[in-house]
Scaffold this active site. Sequence first.
Site, mmCIF file in Angstrom:
data_model
loop_
_atom_site.group_PDB
_atom_site.id
_atom_site.type_symbol
_atom_site.label_atom_id
_atom_site.label_comp_id
_atom_site.label_asym_id
_atom_site.label_seq_id
_atom_site.Cartn_x
_atom_site.Cartn_y
_atom_site.Cartn_z
ATOM 1 C CB CYS A 132 48.138 -86.117 15.362
ATOM 2 S SG CYS A 132 47.455 -84.480 15.648
ATOM 3 C CB CYS A 135 49.992 -83.229 17.121
ATOM 4 S SG CYS A 135 48.341 -83.816 17.321
ATOM 5 C CG ASP A 136 53.334 -85.051 15.801
ATOM 6 O OD1 ASP A 136 53.496 -84.370 16.831
ATOM 7 O OD2 ASP A 136 52.903 -86.209 15.816
#
Length: 319
Positions: A132, A135-136
């Site tokens: 992701c 997200c990261d």
Amino acid sequence: MEKVVILGTGPAGLTAAIYLARANMNPVIIEGDQPGGQLTLTTEVENFPGFTDGIMGPELMDNMRKQAERFGAVFKRGWVTEADFSKKPFRMKADGIGEIEAESVILSTGASAKLLNIPGEKDNIGKGVSTCATCDGFFFRGKKVLIIGGGDSAMEEANFLTKFADNVTIVHRRDELRASKIMQDRARENQKISWKLNRTPVEVLSESDKVTGLKVLNNETGEEEVLETDGIFVAIGHRPNTGFLGSQIDLDESGYITVKPGTTETNIKGVFACGDVQDKRYRQAITAAGTGCMAALDAERYLEGDAILDWSETLNQGQ
Ligand code: NAP
């Protein structure tokens, strides 16, 4: 016993929830472990109609949820591990909730990111391996990252990651990309993106709990190479979340639920499917929302009409 239980809170499940709540069907929605679904893992959504300047994925999902709650939809956090649709009422078991009984069920459990299944990959999730970018990506500011895959997701995530990383390399197993032309062009025009085509990932390398590289097979030379990197983003597609269903619901060869064409009806009366869990062709937020609406209308009709027939049939058979 619930009238209708919806599994999953992506655009399909939430649209079904909005329609059923407005129809006074008191839907109960089981959220799963990714409330809001895949759109909560994306950045800007530019192609969902009605948002002239686009909208952030998480915000769109939050709005849909609030819209469903406004009409009385009830949300419960849990993970359905077992389902028994062999007789009515339908029964499900969910971690965090326990037993659930329902007259009808809408399956909108979506799809999850696929992994490469190579040595070092799983062990390094959260230590440099991610599925992701949204997200990261933030954690790779000023660093070097690899994106695996040649589809739209890989192109989109590569572009997104250039906001943080100094260099993003797309690693793809063929020399031809699967991504749409517009997405390919955007990636090719981005100066921070470089390419390693014809490379098959073989092993994730790490030292002291940190990813240091990816061993790949160069399909042209037949030789192995090591690509040094700080992070590896796997963007090779998704798998439908149908594992908990066993063999009672008809699935296609890739595990997607098969529905009666033009409807959301599964092979079991009273169980409906919508969104990515039954769609490997379009897989868009708007198509998921569209089928969510269809599932709500199908379930409503079932609960109001067919259900009575069905229940009396069951009683007549003495079951
Ligand atoms: P996808 O189109 O299925 O592409 C997956 C890519 O990963 C392919 O290039 C595939 O290689 C590669 N791959 C699969 N398994 C692999 C493995 N084990 N090792 C190495 N590479 C592997 O998946 P996607 O990119 O997630 O897109 C899914 C759908 O969502 C598509 O319909 C896409 O158009 C849509 N989408 C749209 C947008 C947008 O419009 N903004 C953004 C993202 C996704 P091969 O090509 O060799 O098979």
